[in-house]
Design a protein around this motif. Sequence first.
Motif, short mmCIF file in Angstrom:
data_model
loop_
_atom_site.label_atom_id
_atom_site.label_comp_id
_atom_site.label_asym_id
_atom_site.label_seq_id
_atom_site.Cartn_x
_atom_site.Cartn_y
_atom_site.Cartn_z
N LEU A 110 0.86 -1.18 0.00
CA LEU A 110 0.00 0.00 0.00
C LEU A 110 0.90 1.23 0.00
O LEU A 110 1.64 1.47 0.95
CB LEU A 110 -0.91 0.00 1.22
N LEU A 111 0.85 2.00 -1.08
CA LEU A 111 1.76 3.13 -1.24
C LEU A 111 1.29 4.31 -0.39
O LEU A 111 0.12 4.67 -0.42
CB LEU A 111 1.83 3.54 -2.71
N PRO A 112 2.20 4.91 0.39
CA PRO A 112 1.81 6.04 1.26
C PRO A 112 1.46 7.28 0.43
O PRO A 112 1.98 7.47 -0.68
CB PRO A 112 3.05 6.27 2.11
N ILE A 113 0.55 8.09 0.96
CA ILE A 113 0.18 9.34 0.29
C ILE A 113 1.14 10.43 0.74
O ILE A 113 1.20 10.78 1.92
CB ILE A 113 -1.27 9.73 0.63
N SER A 114 1.89 10.95 -0.20
CA SER A 114 2.91 11.96 0.11
C SER A 114 2.43 13.36 -0.29
O SER A 114 1.82 13.53 -1.35
CB SER A 114 4.21 11.63 -0.62
N THR A 115 2.70 14.33 0.56
CA THR A 115 2.40 15.74 0.23
C THR A 115 3.67 16.59 0.32
O THR A 115 3.62 17.79 0.57
CB THR A 115 1.33 16.30 1.19
N GLN A 116 4.83 15.95 0.08
CA GLN A 116 6.10 16.66 0.23
C GLN A 116 6.28 17.76 -0.82
O GLN A 116 7.09 18.68 -0.63
CB GLN A 116 7.26 15.67 0.15
N ASN A 117 5.55 17.68 -1.94
CA ASN A 117 5.67 18.71 -2.97
C ASN A 117 4.81 19.94 -2.70
O ASN A 117 4.86 20.91 -3.45
CB ASN A 117 5.31 18.13 -4.34
N PHE A 118 4.02 19.88 -1.63
CA PHE A 118 3.16 21.02 -1.30
C PHE A 118 3.96 22.08 -0.54
O PHE A 118 4.65 21.78 0.43
CB PHE A 118 1.97 20.57 -0.45
N HIS A 119 3.82 23.32 -0.99
CA HIS A 119 4.38 24.44 -0.22
C HIS A 119 3.67 25.73 -0.63
O HIS A 119 3.14 25.85 -1.73
CB HIS A 119 5.89 24.57 -0.43
N ILE A 120 3.65 26.67 0.30
CA ILE A 120 3.03 27.98 0.06
C ILE A 120 3.99 28.84 -0.77
O ILE A 120 5.16 28.95 -0.46
CB ILE A 120 2.70 28.69 1.40
N ASP A 121 3.46 29.47 -1.82
CA ASP A 121 4.31 30.31 -2.67
C ASP A 121 4.43 31.72 -2.13
O ASP A 121 5.50 32.33 -2.20
CB ASP A 121 3.73 30.35 -4.10
N LYS A 122 3.32 32.25 -1.61
CA LYS A 122 3.31 33.62 -1.06
C LYS A 122 2.78 33.58 0.37
O LYS A 122 1.59 33.36 0.57
CB LYS A 122 2.44 34.55 -1.91
N GLU A 123 3.65 33.76 1.33
CA GLU A 123 3.24 33.72 2.73
C GLU A 123 2.86 35.12 3.20
O GLU A 123 3.52 35.73 4.04
CB GLU A 123 4.34 33.11 3.58
N THR A 124 1.76 35.63 2.65
CA THR A 124 1.33 37.00 2.96
C THR A 124 0.00 37.04 3.69
O THR A 124 -0.60 38.10 3.84
CB THR A 124 1.20 37.80 1.65
#
Length: 806
Positions: A200-214
Amino acid sequence: MKISYNWLKNYIKTDLPVEKISAILTETGLEVEGVEKIESVKGSLKGVVVGHVLECGKHPNADKLKITKVDLGDGNLVQIVCGAPNVAAGQKVSVATIGTTLYAKNGESFQIKKNKIRGEESNGMICAEDELGLGESHEGIIVLDETLKAGTPLDEVYRISEDYCLEIGLTPNRTDAMCHYGVARDLHAAAKCRKIQTELLPISTQNFHIDKETGNPISVEVEDANLCPRYTGIYLENVEIKPSPDWLQIFLKVIGLSPINNVVDITNYILHSYGQPLHAFDADKIKGEQVRIGTVAGGTKFVTLDGVERLLSDNELIIKDGENNPMCIAGVYGGKESGVGNETQNIFLESAYFDPVSIRKTSKKEGLNTDASFRYERGIDPNNTVLALKKACELFKELANATIVGEMIDVYPKLVEAQNVVLRYHKIDQILGKRIHRNQIKEILKSLEIQIIAENDDNLDLLVPPYRVDVTREIDVIEEIARIYGYNHIDIPEKFSFTYENHNVFDEEALEDVVAKQLKYNGFNEVMNNSLTKKREGESQYVEILNPLSRDLAVMRKSLIYGMLESVAFNMNRNQKEIKFFEFGKIYEKSKDKYFEEKKLAVALFGNYQEDNWISSQNASTFYHLKGIVNQVLSGFKLGKIDEIPMESSQFKEGIELLTSKKIGIARLGTVSAPLLKEFGLKGEVFYAEIEWKKLVKTASEKKQTSLTEIPKFPGSRRDLALFLNKEVKYIDLYKSAFESERKLLKTMGLFDVYEGNKLPENKKSYALNFYLQDEHKTLTDKDIDKAMDKIIKNFSDRFGAELRN
């Protein structure tokens, strides 16, 4: 529910063929009802290869045709006649070789054969894109990249995809399996239990990041945390609305969805991947830069995406803007004004967990059943909103070049707790009738993500994740263990132990079984129809369902006839010629504040009564076949004398009611009326009987005193009449009129033939009636009989305009 085989393998690493996966899923309770092979191009271009045109010249017998010599990569040149204007020497082209099957747009297929075209031999076909299903153009043949090697299969050039669509008959409680990841989780658990290697392959969200932290440009306020326990949202900037890439469109098409654009397709992909509905708002249309989740005043008007203006009630959960204008019916349907369009640039993306009861009530009130409401009203995973939103954002960045602005808003004031369940080992053994190794039980629970927080030799203390809304008791956990272990692996015991109790009472169940067998031996099949149905015009006193699944299942049935006719129509449409059905079922009624239910036996005949065979030819079912079957059933109850009287009902064209000597109605039977036949699309007569089973059983179970009636000393006489009548005249009126005319001598009257053919005058029908006359004190003479019959005929003529038929 539809599951894509290739999509499923994004979440589970396995080499199992689709047939084996289907078998395992069915064993676990996710019954695979069908598997369909799906090809992005019909036929997958099998038999089509890259050809190198070495020579191209004019056809000697046709100005618009050319003769080519083509190298197919096997060292031999083949001659192919081609009519395309753009074919030329030196080209690399797509060639359908001899024996290849090509598919037209209308689904028809044709096979490439060796033949002669205008006297010249042709050994294949150089194809245009529409002939291969690769496009719409027929202006000329496909000219391929010149670097391609002759003989290369064309499915390698175009990377034609093959997939399988698994149709799963999902039970309503399994919301956790209403997505590809949920099915993969069950498949992994079952495969592991069977010692089949999967991962069972884990669900990864490592590619998620905020572009503008405003800071998020949109604020969120949840007005009622009971109706909306969790609300998560994020802001996406500079979104490009465009078609989705091929891989995404192919996945959606396999499960029967039509690709719209990248925004809609991404939300659908997340829904069917992880079971979490999402909703995208045009952020520039959110007034006050605020999203509020609550209710609105009753009677508020709101136009949904389908263009329908709706009047909202004050208990529906609504997504509103900062000025309290409705933007969306929460969890059910979006609004036309706030929806994403081709001009949208900025999006506020919603991922939430709404109260299932609230969503169900709203969905039924508005008559809207969407993919989102289907899941929300059954209960989704409240702890999945953030993960689903992050995966969606990754796709928005990849497929729509979106910029993620500000923090992710997550309003989650009270954590939805996991369900605590104590599981006793001895209870598992008792329920399953088999002792499963304790370590295997623990492995099954672990693979189902059920946490063991404490254990001893006798018990396991468990935490069931919130997404398993159907697992709240010990017996539910035992069922989970059993289905993953496999019911097929639970041995059937060699003997059964039970305590026999001799009930010296009238056994209704045994009697029902006897009658069912009696009908079966007469060639009947038993049907079981739904007790839920729709309201019918002109009928009242229904028992209504508080939260019906649909308008067609809104009330309890008041008669068995409608379900029976639906079953007859279903079988008629599948070319069944001899239809003989019966059903034991209950009907339900409400009178004032009281509710009533009664059991009845329905019998129906349609088409031929028996198949053609060497002894006798087939013959059509008639009312008298039905009457004979009903009398045969009743004869076993020793009811004594049974009277029959004409009956008037909108359900029957002609019918009679059977009465006991105490004038208790025990059966109604007749020919189904034309309006009902038309409603159900039935082409031919249906003969239907409904027996009052409860009354019949009660009457049969009563202790009876035997009474004797003297046999009449004087014989009776029978007379038959054939009459022309207007079509509106009913048999019941003739019946009443006959007994009014001759009360003393007339004992019985019956209808034995009805004719309404085109040989009769317009608006006329013919009835054949029989009359039995008898005098208890003397033998009737011809004069007595003629006098009585003349009175009856005159009454018929005066009241109904009846004419004697020769």
